[in-house]
Design a protein around this motif. Structure first.
Motif, PDB file in Angstrom:
ATOM      1  N   THR A   1       2.729   8.122  -5.108  1.00  0.00           N
ATOM      2  CA  THR A   1       2.409   8.530  -3.112  1.00  0.00           C
ATOM      3  C   THR A   1       2.389   6.828  -2.632  1.00  0.00           C
ATOM      4  OG1 THR A   1       1.748  10.652  -4.430  1.00  0.00           O
ATOM      5  CG2 THR A   1       1.411   9.823  -2.498  1.00  0.00           C
ATOM      6  N   ARG A   2       1.620   6.324  -3.590  1.00  0.00           N
ATOM      7  CA  ARG A   2       1.217   5.170  -3.280  1.00  0.00           C
ATOM      8  C   ARG A   2       1.847   4.373  -3.107  1.00  0.00           C
ATOM      9  NH1 ARG A   2      -3.422   1.603  -4.518  1.00  0.00           N
ATOM     10  NH2 ARG A   2      -3.121  -0.604  -3.760  1.00  0.00           N
ATOM     11  N   LEU A   3       2.883   3.644  -3.855  1.00  0.00           N
ATOM     12  CA  LEU A   3       4.640   3.158  -3.771  1.00  0.00           C
ATOM     13  C   LEU A   3       4.599   3.663  -2.418  1.00  0.00           C
ATOM     14  CD1 LEU A   3       5.536   0.438  -4.466  1.00  0.00           C
ATOM     15  CD2 LEU A   3       7.394   1.724  -5.806  1.00  0.00           C
ATOM     16  N   MET A   4       5.194   5.034  -1.873  1.00  0.00           N
ATOM     17  CA  MET A   4       6.404   5.471  -0.695  1.00  0.00           C
ATOM     18  C   MET A   4       5.115   4.588   0.416  1.00  0.00           C
ATOM     19  SD  MET A   4       7.258   8.965  -2.277  1.00  0.00           S
ATOM     20  CE  MET A   4       7.891   9.094  -0.445  1.00  0.00           C
TER      21      MET A   4
ATOM     22  N   GLY B   1      -4.179  -6.308  -4.153  1.00  0.00           N
ATOM     23  CA  GLY B   1      -4.247  -4.947  -3.384  1.00  0.00           C
ATOM     24  C   GLY B   1      -2.685  -3.841  -3.353  1.00  0.00           C
ATOM     25  N   SER B   2      -2.220  -4.925  -3.512  1.00  0.00           N
ATOM     26  CA  SER B   2      -0.421  -4.112  -3.085  1.00  0.00           C
ATOM     27  C   SER B   2      -0.187  -3.446  -4.339  1.00  0.00           C
ATOM     28  CB  SER B   2       0.437  -5.337  -2.681  1.00  0.00           C
ATOM     29  OG  SER B   2       1.583  -5.129  -2.184  1.00  0.00           O
ATOM     30  N   LEU B   3       0.676  -2.486  -4.444  1.00  0.00           N
ATOM     31  CA  LEU B   3       1.474  -2.152  -5.553  1.00  0.00           C
ATOM     32  C   LEU B   3       2.770  -2.916  -5.089  1.00  0.00           C
ATOM     33  CD1 LEU B   3       1.293  -0.318  -8.606  1.00  0.00           C
ATOM     34  CD2 LEU B   3       2.277   1.710  -6.260  1.00  0.00           C
ATOM     35  N   LEU B   4       3.268  -2.663  -4.128  1.00  0.00           N
ATOM     36  CA  LEU B   4       4.785  -3.245  -4.013  1.00  0.00           C
ATOM     37  C   LEU B   4       4.988  -4.382  -4.844  1.00  0.00           C
ATOM     38  CD1 LEU B   4       7.521  -2.739  -2.801  1.00  0.00           C
ATOM     39  CD2 LEU B   4       6.333  -3.965  -0.962  1.00  0.00           C
ATOM     40  N   ALA B   5       3.882  -5.361  -4.795  1.00  0.00           N
ATOM     41  CA  ALA B   5       3.915  -6.862  -5.185  1.00  0.00           C
ATOM     42  C   ALA B   5       4.006  -6.925  -6.458  1.00  0.00           C
ATOM     43  CB  ALA B   5       2.978  -7.309  -4.569  1.00  0.00           C
TER      44      ALA B   5
END
Length: 247
Positions: A155-158, A199-203
């Motif tokens: 959910t966070r990544l989306m 703070g970025s899960l994507l990174a």
């Protein structure tokens, strides 16, 4: 220094640093104020200087390859090194030199007759702009990141991916990822990531950072949100040279 030069009718300035950390800023400020910026590189007792864009690129190549540039040079004894503009700045200079473990220079303020560097060295105005563009990521390059994630992370990544795509920063993330990948593949040390990007899960999932924001309860919005239009600030440290012991 730029204001100092303008007040004395100078037409150019030479920055002879031991790296290129200030090159872009120096170039921009000089041109905005009608001065010709000349870039130099100090190695030992020599100051190598670039008179045009081609020579500047040789200056940078030599720095990256840890060798002397194949360019004209000055002996440090031939010039007057300036570290502060007047004696009122000496204490600040003394503090900074002690901070980096070197000795302060007691006689390094400008005085006397000033020669114009561009005229003396035969340099002309040149820019540092490059034609490179951000890389275009392949179709579906982020899809595999969602595999084997729990619901919270998925959910966070989306949400993060949606914001990144909406603001048009997908190519930016892909380009930074390629820089990190290429450095890693060639045994060049990469930092874990600094600042709000952690703070970025994507990174984190792309390998740009080494800190899991979910485990540390870090907010993505501090790094990037829909009201922010400038490119997100991704701080990564890349070693200057290949470290063969990790090759």
């Amino acid at each position: 220094m730029i204001e100092f030069a303008k007040e004395r009718g100078m037409k150019s300035l030479l920055l002879a640093d031991t790296n290129f950390h200030a090159a872009v800023r120096f170039n921009k400020l000089c041109q905005e104020n009608g001065l010709i910026p000349i870039h130099g590189l100090r190695k030992g007792q020599k100051i190598f200087y670039a008179r045009d864009r081609e020579e500047f690129e040789e200056l940078v190549r030599s720095y990256n390859e840890n060798r002397e540039p194949r360019l004209n040079s000055l002996d440090v004894k031939e010039v007057r090194l300036v570290y502060y503009l007047d004696r009122s700045s000496f204490e600040a200079h003394r503090f900074m030199t002690r901070l980096v473990g070197s000795e302060p220079c007691e006689d390094c303020e400008p005085f006397g007759k000033f020669l114009d560097p561009a005229e003396a060295l035969g340099a002309r105005l040149y820019d540092l702009k490059v034609s490179h563009k951000l890389l275009n990521p392949p179709e579906g390059w982020l899809d595999k990141l969602f595999e084997e994630l729990d619901l919270e992370r998925k959910t966070r990544l989306m949400r993060e991916v949606e914001v990144v795509r909406k603001l048009g920063f997908e190519s930016y993330f892909y380009t930074v990822k390629r820089i990190v990948d290429i450095a890693t593949q060639n045994g060049i040390l990469i930092g874990p990531g600094r600042g709000s990007v952690v703070g970025s899960l994507l990174a984190y999932l792309l390998g740009i950072t080494s800190i899991d924001p979910i485990s540390h309860n870090l907010m993505f919005e501090r790094f990037l949100h829909e009201e922010r239009r400038e490119p997100p600030d991704i701080d990564i440290d890349v070693a200057d040279e290949t470290n063969c012991w990790v090759c």
